[in-house]
Design an enzyme around this catalytic site. Sequence first.
Site, PDB file in Angstrom:
ATOM      1  N   ILE A  15      -6.170 -11.182  -0.064  1.00 32.35           N
ATOM      2  CA  ILE A  15      -6.770 -10.819  -1.353  1.00 32.35           C
ATOM      3  C   ILE A  15      -5.961 -11.401  -2.518  1.00 32.35           C
ATOM      4  O   ILE A  15      -6.514 -11.871  -3.514  1.00 32.35           O
ATOM      5  CB  ILE A  15      -6.860  -9.273  -1.463  1.00 32.35           C
ATOM      6  CG1 ILE A  15      -7.804  -8.717  -0.384  1.00 32.35           C
ATOM      7  CG2 ILE A  15      -7.305  -8.855  -2.855  1.00 32.35           C
ATOM      8  CD1 ILE A  15      -7.775  -7.185  -0.242  1.00 32.35           C
ATOM      9  N   TYR A 163       0.773   4.524   6.165  1.00 30.76           N
ATOM     10  CA  TYR A 163       0.377   3.524   5.154  1.00 30.76           C
ATOM     11  C   TYR A 163      -0.411   4.214   4.038  1.00 30.76           C
ATOM     12  O   TYR A 163      -0.176   3.996   2.847  1.00 30.76           O
ATOM     13  CB  TYR A 163      -0.464   2.444   5.830  1.00 30.76           C
ATOM     14  CG  TYR A 163      -1.281   1.568   4.907  1.00 30.76           C
ATOM     15  CD1 TYR A 163      -0.707   0.534   4.184  1.00 30.76           C
ATOM     16  CD2 TYR A 163      -2.663   1.766   4.778  1.00 30.76           C
ATOM     17  CE1 TYR A 163      -1.471  -0.281   3.346  1.00 30.76           C
ATOM     18  CE2 TYR A 163      -3.434   0.966   3.956  1.00 30.76           C
ATOM     19  CZ  TYR A 163      -2.831  -0.054   3.240  1.00 30.76           C
ATOM     20  OH  TYR A 163      -3.597  -0.852   2.416  1.00 30.76           O
ATOM     21  N   LYS A 167       0.480   4.530  -0.006  1.00 32.57           N
ATOM     22  CA  LYS A 167      -0.378   4.069  -1.102  1.00 32.57           C
ATOM     23  C   LYS A 167      -0.619   5.215  -2.100  1.00 32.57           C
ATOM     24  O   LYS A 167      -0.696   4.977  -3.316  1.00 32.57           O
ATOM     25  CB  LYS A 167      -1.697   3.514  -0.552  1.00 32.57           C
ATOM     26  CG  LYS A 167      -1.527   2.151   0.125  1.00 32.57           C
ATOM     27  CD  LYS A 167      -1.075   1.068  -0.871  1.00 32.57           C
ATOM     28  CE  LYS A 167      -1.206  -0.341  -0.327  1.00 32.57           C
ATOM     29  NZ  LYS A 167      -0.876  -1.379  -1.321  1.00 32.57           N
TER      30      LYS A 167
END
Length: 293
Positions: A15, A163, A167
């Site tokens: 990305i 994870y 975040k």
Amino acid sequence: MEGKTVLVTGSTGGIGKETARQLAALGAHVVLVGRDKNRAAAAVADLRHTSGNDNVTAITADLSRLRDVRRLAQEASDRASGLDVLINNAGATRSRRELTEDGIETAFAVNVAAPFCLTHWLMPALAASGQARVINITGGVPRGRIDLNNLQGEKSYVGLSFYNQTKLAQMAMSYRFDQELAATPVTLNVAYPGHAYTSMNRNLTVGTYPPLARPIVPLLRLAMPVVYGHRALLRATRSSVYLASSPEVREASGTYFNSKAKPTPWPDAVLDGTTRNTIWQLCETQRDRATAA
Ligand SMILES: NC(=O)c1ccc[n+]([C@@H]2O[C@H](COP(=O)([O-])OP(=O)(O)OC[C@H]3O[C@@H](n4cnc5c(N)ncnc54)[C@H](OP(=O)(O)O)[C@@H]3O)[C@@H](O)[C@H]2O)c1
């Protein structure tokens, strides 16, 4: 974006690379960041060619090491008189708990400590640009709780669940960072890109998924490249390119933008002041240790 300098971490692939390509096409001087010199050189050549903008350069740094993060900030500051946009895009997942050379759990190091330290160490360059924008890229499922007793995975560790927590912790850190920036010409927002099939999910081992999801992993591996292929990759750049370049959000700060680049409520876990303070203090400790080393 003519005359603007933009640094995008994790931009030799995935990305971040597509985001960098679009910003280069808008005329910005784009600085790419990845770990590997050859991949960085290939990405520079690709972006120069496809964007028609020769003002694309790269710095190599492994963001799981705070000494690399510090060197990156120094090199980026030395290269330009000011930094207009910083996109903290690089992210990490691990299948099992591993500590970095700084003694930090690796996903936390890349997803939380690195953006915190890089933004902090780049602050003089950001402030020098007169009006700078910081964009932190979140991910996972932006729901659930943050276990303050398991911030380094000390108690339990399932890769994707952890994870997810990193975040959320990155969002809590970002919310607080924005408050610290109130008297500066620097804005800070969080963007959710949406899913795209990249090296991050391509390389996930079965053991990284929560146990209940493991039986459907073979199906996910078949479906993901189809459902989240190139068009999804382009869609995933939408919120960060908008936040980096649009005059509409020149003053916006402390806001969480969804994958359609729309302001959206922060997850509940981020709204808890104790959680934010605990994560902020942990990041400060990690930064201060790295500064003293
Ligand atoms: N993909 C998704 O479905 C999805 C969904 C939601 C959120 N996100 C978030 O979007 C961001 C980008 O995701 P992505 O899927 O594009 O990730 P990705 O495929 O893992 O990104 C690859 C890029 O990150 C760099 N990178 C990885 N670890 C690094 C490290 N330790 N230090 C420096 N660079 C590093 C790679 O550089 P080299 O390999 O060349 O070193 C490469 O440029 C991440 O923050 C992720 O959490 C992704």
